[in-house]
Motif scaffolding. Sequence first.
Motif, short mmCIF file in Angstrom:
data_model
loop_
_atom_site.label_atom_id
_atom_site.label_comp_id
_atom_site.label_asym_id
_atom_site.label_seq_id
_atom_site.Cartn_x
_atom_site.Cartn_y
_atom_site.Cartn_z
N GLU A 40 0.67 -1.56 -0.10
CA GLU A 40 -0.05 0.23 -0.11
C GLU A 40 0.81 1.24 -0.10
O GLU A 40 0.26 2.22 -0.02
CB GLU A 40 -1.06 -0.11 1.29
CG GLU A 40 -1.87 -1.02 1.32
CD GLU A 40 -2.72 -1.13 2.51
OE1 GLU A 40 -3.99 -1.20 2.28
OE2 GLU A 40 -2.18 -1.03 3.66
N VAL A 41 2.08 1.20 -0.24
CA VAL A 41 3.21 2.15 -0.02
C VAL A 41 3.98 2.19 -1.28
O VAL A 41 4.25 1.08 -1.71
CB VAL A 41 4.12 2.23 1.24
CG1 VAL A 41 4.84 3.36 1.11
CG2 VAL A 41 3.07 2.12 2.51
N MET A 42 4.18 3.48 -2.08
CA MET A 42 5.02 3.57 -3.20
C MET A 42 5.82 4.62 -2.92
O MET A 42 5.36 5.49 -2.41
CB MET A 42 3.73 3.66 -4.47
CG MET A 42 4.60 4.01 -5.72
SD MET A 42 3.49 4.21 -7.01
CE MET A 42 2.47 2.90 -7.14
N VAL A 43 7.15 4.38 -3.53
CA VAL A 43 8.24 5.41 -3.39
C VAL A 43 8.50 5.77 -4.76
O VAL A 43 8.57 5.01 -5.81
CB VAL A 43 9.42 4.75 -2.72
CG1 VAL A 43 10.48 5.72 -2.78
CG2 VAL A 43 9.20 3.93 -1.25
N LEU A 44 8.39 7.08 -5.09
CA LEU A 44 8.47 7.58 -6.16
C LEU A 44 9.96 8.34 -6.25
O LEU A 44 10.36 9.02 -5.34
CB LEU A 44 7.52 8.42 -6.91
CG LEU A 44 6.02 7.92 -7.00
CD1 LEU A 44 5.10 9.08 -7.10
CD2 LEU A 44 5.96 6.94 -7.83
N ALA A 45 10.77 8.30 -7.49
CA ALA A 45 11.87 8.94 -7.59
C ALA A 45 11.95 9.62 -8.99
O ALA A 45 11.51 8.95 -9.74
CB ALA A 45 13.06 8.05 -7.18
N VAL A 66 8.99 -4.28 -3.94
CA VAL A 66 9.23 -4.75 -5.28
C VAL A 66 9.68 -3.69 -5.86
O VAL A 66 9.09 -2.52 -5.81
CB VAL A 66 7.67 -5.14 -5.79
CG1 VAL A 66 8.00 -5.32 -7.42
CG2 VAL A 66 7.30 -6.49 -5.19
N VAL A 67 10.75 -3.89 -6.95
CA VAL A 67 11.27 -2.74 -7.82
C VAL A 67 10.83 -2.84 -9.00
O VAL A 67 10.77 -4.06 -9.52
CB VAL A 67 12.53 -2.62 -7.71
CG1 VAL A 67 13.56 -1.57 -8.52
CG2 VAL A 67 13.31 -2.43 -6.19
N ALA A 68 10.18 -1.85 -9.74
CA ALA A 68 9.79 -2.02 -11.13
C ALA A 68 10.86 -2.27 -12.23
O ALA A 68 12.09 -2.14 -11.74
CB ALA A 68 9.40 -0.56 -11.59
#
Length: 176
Positions: A40-45, A66-68
Amino acid sequence: RDSLTQARDEPELQLRDLEVGQAADAVVALMAGHGLAPGEVMVLARKRAMLARVAQALATRGVPHVVAEALALHEAPESLDLVALLDVLASPGHDLALARALRCPLFGASDGDLLWLAQATAPGRSWLDTLLRAGAPPSPELARAQRLLADWTELAGRLPPHDLLDRIVHEGDLLP
């Protein structure tokens, strides 16, 4: 400094490591404070390299993540299917592109549909011409393809590419 025995001291890397640690700590705090699951948490960079560093920091904190994948858009099967469709509209005689477009989820034609199309096409004619002129295609998938391709072929010469692409996405119901 002896580069074999002494690590390089780069202030920028230290700042990045600090930022990555803060991001990982913020994820842990969100999960603990709000009862969120890791999914439920997404990290954007801005750059993928930073995401890999955040993933390492999360791993050291025991947080599943998980890494895209690093898949370029032009290599994605969905993009290649859409390019095949656009290729058919630009070059109606390109039978291989039509075969790929018909087999993609947009139309969902079967191998039997493609065999019918190959057998029904007279020498010197294109598969697209045969499909568009067919009285009753043998499957609902080909009938849908016939209807949509007839409209899009007619519009291909009149609409700007971005407008045609917009019509294809909406009329083809591509998002689902």
